[in-house]
Scaffold this motif. Sequence first.
Motif, short mmCIF file in Angstrom:
data_model
loop_
_atom_site.label_atom_id
_atom_site.label_comp_id
_atom_site.label_asym_id
_atom_site.label_seq_id
_atom_site.Cartn_x
_atom_site.Cartn_y
_atom_site.Cartn_z
N GLU A 28 0.84 -1.19 0.00
CA GLU A 28 0.00 0.00 0.00
C GLU A 28 0.88 1.25 0.00
O GLU A 28 1.93 1.28 0.65
CB GLU A 28 -0.92 0.02 1.22
N SER A 29 0.44 2.26 -0.71
CA SER A 29 1.20 3.50 -0.80
C SER A 29 0.94 4.37 0.42
O SER A 29 0.04 4.10 1.22
CB SER A 29 0.81 4.26 -2.06
N LYS A 30 1.72 5.43 0.53
CA LYS A 30 1.45 6.41 1.56
C LYS A 30 0.19 7.19 1.19
O LYS A 30 -0.12 7.38 0.02
CB LYS A 30 2.64 7.36 1.70
N GLU A 31 -0.49 7.63 2.19
CA GLU A 31 -1.72 8.39 1.97
C GLU A 31 -1.39 9.82 1.51
O GLU A 31 -0.36 10.39 1.88
CB GLU A 31 -2.51 8.40 3.28
N TYR A 32 -2.24 10.34 0.66
CA TYR A 32 -2.11 11.75 0.30
C TYR A 32 -3.51 12.37 0.25
O TYR A 32 -4.51 11.66 0.08
CB TYR A 32 -1.39 11.92 -1.05
N LYS A 33 -3.56 13.67 0.40
CA LYS A 33 -4.84 14.38 0.37
C LYS A 33 -5.00 15.10 -0.95
O LYS A 33 -4.09 15.78 -1.43
CB LYS A 33 -4.92 15.37 1.53
N ASP A 34 -6.17 14.92 -1.55
CA ASP A 34 -6.45 15.49 -2.86
C ASP A 34 -7.07 16.87 -2.68
O ASP A 34 -7.99 17.05 -1.88
CB ASP A 34 -7.43 14.58 -3.60
N LYS A 35 -6.58 17.83 -3.43
CA LYS A 35 -7.12 19.18 -3.35
C LYS A 35 -8.51 19.28 -3.96
O LYS A 35 -9.33 20.10 -3.56
CB LYS A 35 -6.17 20.16 -4.03
N VAL A 36 -8.77 18.45 -4.98
CA VAL A 36 -10.07 18.46 -5.66
C VAL A 36 -10.78 17.14 -5.37
O VAL A 36 -10.25 16.08 -5.65
CB VAL A 36 -9.91 18.65 -7.18
N LYS A 37 -11.97 17.21 -4.82
CA LYS A 37 -12.72 15.99 -4.48
C LYS A 37 -13.32 15.37 -5.73
O LYS A 37 -14.10 16.01 -6.44
CB LYS A 37 -13.83 16.31 -3.48
N SER A 38 -12.97 14.10 -5.99
CA SER A 38 -13.57 13.38 -7.11
C SER A 38 -13.21 11.91 -7.00
O SER A 38 -12.04 11.57 -6.86
CB SER A 38 -13.08 13.92 -8.45
N THR A 39 -14.20 11.05 -7.04
CA THR A 39 -13.96 9.60 -7.07
C THR A 39 -14.28 9.03 -8.45
O THR A 39 -14.19 7.82 -8.66
CB THR A 39 -14.81 8.88 -6.02
N ASP A 40 -14.66 9.88 -9.39
CA ASP A 40 -15.09 9.44 -10.71
C ASP A 40 -13.87 9.24 -11.61
O ASP A 40 -13.50 10.11 -12.39
CB ASP A 40 -16.04 10.47 -11.32
N VAL A 41 -13.22 8.07 -11.50
CA VAL A 41 -12.05 7.75 -12.31
C VAL A 41 -12.51 7.35 -13.71
O VAL A 41 -13.30 6.41 -13.87
CB VAL A 41 -11.21 6.62 -11.68
N ILE A 42 -12.01 8.05 -14.73
CA ILE A 42 -12.39 7.75 -16.10
C ILE A 42 -11.37 6.83 -16.76
O ILE A 42 -11.71 5.92 -17.49
CB ILE A 42 -12.52 9.05 -16.92
N ALA A 43 -10.08 7.08 -16.49
CA ALA A 43 -9.02 6.28 -17.10
C ALA A 43 -7.85 6.19 -16.15
O ALA A 43 -7.55 7.14 -15.42
CB ALA A 43 -8.58 6.91 -18.43
N ILE A 44 -7.18 5.03 -16.14
CA ILE A 44 -5.99 4.84 -15.33
C ILE A 44 -5.05 3.91 -16.08
O ILE A 44 -5.47 2.85 -16.56
CB ILE A 44 -6.34 4.30 -13.92
N TYR A 45 -3.79 4.31 -16.22
CA TYR A 45 -2.80 3.52 -16.96
C TYR A 45 -1.46 3.60 -16.23
O TYR A 45 -1.13 4.62 -15.61
CB TYR A 45 -2.61 4.05 -18.38
N THR A 46 -0.67 2.53 -16.36
CA THR A 46 0.70 2.52 -15.88
C THR A 46 1.62 2.33 -17.08
O THR A 46 1.44 1.40 -17.88
CB THR A 46 0.93 1.39 -14.86
N GLY A 47 2.62 3.20 -17.23
CA GLY A 47 3.52 3.15 -18.36
C GLY A 47 4.69 2.22 -18.14
O GLY A 47 4.88 1.65 -17.06
N ASP A 48 5.51 2.07 -19.18
CA ASP A 48 6.69 1.22 -19.08
C ASP A 48 7.69 1.74 -18.05
O ASP A 48 8.51 1.00 -17.52
CB ASP A 48 7.38 1.11 -20.45
N SER A 49 7.62 3.02 -17.76
CA SER A 49 8.50 3.63 -16.77
C SER A 49 8.08 3.27 -15.35
O SER A 49 8.82 3.52 -14.40
CB SER A 49 8.48 5.16 -16.93
N GLY A 50 6.89 2.69 -15.20
CA GLY A 50 6.37 2.37 -13.88
C GLY A 50 5.56 3.48 -13.26
O GLY A 50 4.99 3.32 -12.17
#
Length: 498
Positions: A28-50
Amino acid sequence: MKKLLIICFLTITNLTLAQSTTKLTVTESKEYKDKVKSTDVIAIYTGDSGETIIARNGRKNFLFDIFDTSLSKVFSKVAESSRKEEHVGDLFYNNQLKFFTVYAPKKDERILYSHTIDLTSRSYKRTTIFKTTVEKKQNLFGSRKNHNTSFAFSPNGDYFAIATDNVRKNKNSYTIRVFDARTEKLVYKKAYQEDVKRVFRHNDLYIDDNANVYSLGKLFLNGKRNKKFNGDANYKFVLNKITESGNTELELDLKDEHIQSLSISYNNDQLHLLGFYSELNVGRIKGGCDFVIDTNSFSVKSKKAQVLPKQVYEDLYGYRDAKRKNKKKKELRNFDIDYVLTDSEGGTFLIAEEFYITTHYINNGTAGGYTQTIFHYDDILILKFSPNGDLTWGRSIFKRSQMPSYNVFLKNDQLHVILNSGKNLTEKKDGRTKVSQGWFESSSLYDFEYSLNGDVSYNKIQDNRKNEYYLPYNGTYNNNKFIMMNNGRKRKVFMTLE
């Protein structure tokens, strides 16, 4: 007293299933706080760089964030948008996300934008891909709910193709545009399936390294009904090979099969058109089918249609009813293809989820009432095809949910299905394993791991009580890592499975 009796009944009829801990490494990663509230993820990708990029939908903007290999945020961009602008698709290649939106400034005007986020340079830019006009407030991508099937990258990343509807009052027409992926300059534009009466419904898109585009879809013979009055199919599937010089059509012989849709899979230098078929109507499933296309001669090399294996019925209905339903080859219904995965040997997995909508009228007595709409995301169907198109095995997951709840990936050619369920999976007396959460039960995150021959092991990742609740549906797999976010609106954490 009534609730107590129900609890006792459930305890008697269900047994806690023996389950092991997942073999995947969980961090699990460290927690961070988001400045803009949104749970509506449209796209998520991981590149070759990691590094990982996430695109989200805000109230009046699109949000783009880049996270490094330790999942710490290193870049953030808030792109302002209009209420008349909407996301229609996205492509990811060579550490770049192209996020496409359509803006409708007027009733008959459409502008397609590309928001490009580069993981390497950690930069953002917006460009205009093209402008066009439409009739009757028509959408550019009106053929399918899943607009991502209208965008495709070539395997070498040199080109991308976009398929749009171009229907006019007196003519049905559809357009393919091919662009240079680096410069976003138009390479060629070609109209296809132009007809005064017949309607074409796009299913899937593929572009090869030579900028040849393959557009697969359903061509209706008369109107838009799936059946003629005599019960025969009122459509034929057509594969269009589109080049700068023209369009070549290949019709698929369906005979007595009814098929809702087909998906394109390219492996071992062959195009595979995969889907489910029925002998009753397009909304049902009797088995899986695979059309293998020889792209050199542009012909159907082989066609295979095979009934669902008995194991599918056992997983859904239990061993008592499975024998009868398998003998009658009872057809399933309401399954939509979610994922098409290819293993290292050229085998292909089709994964689909049962989806349907019900409505109920809630009576408030003298105050009247209201109608409640319920979305059902239920059973999962898994079919494994060999490289030559044979249906080698099939499984299913007996599941109940009211939201998109699962994701899949291949690791060492073994299929992993990640989902949330009740704290303890229960095995019914008829042999079924039910994936759902009881009234008074906490939940857990699971990894259903399928071996090369289809055997399944139920592996618990974590109990969700006193832990973060993660959303597998909004996950990404690359470089042998699956990454997903928690459901916090402002307090964010990632989980990695590898």
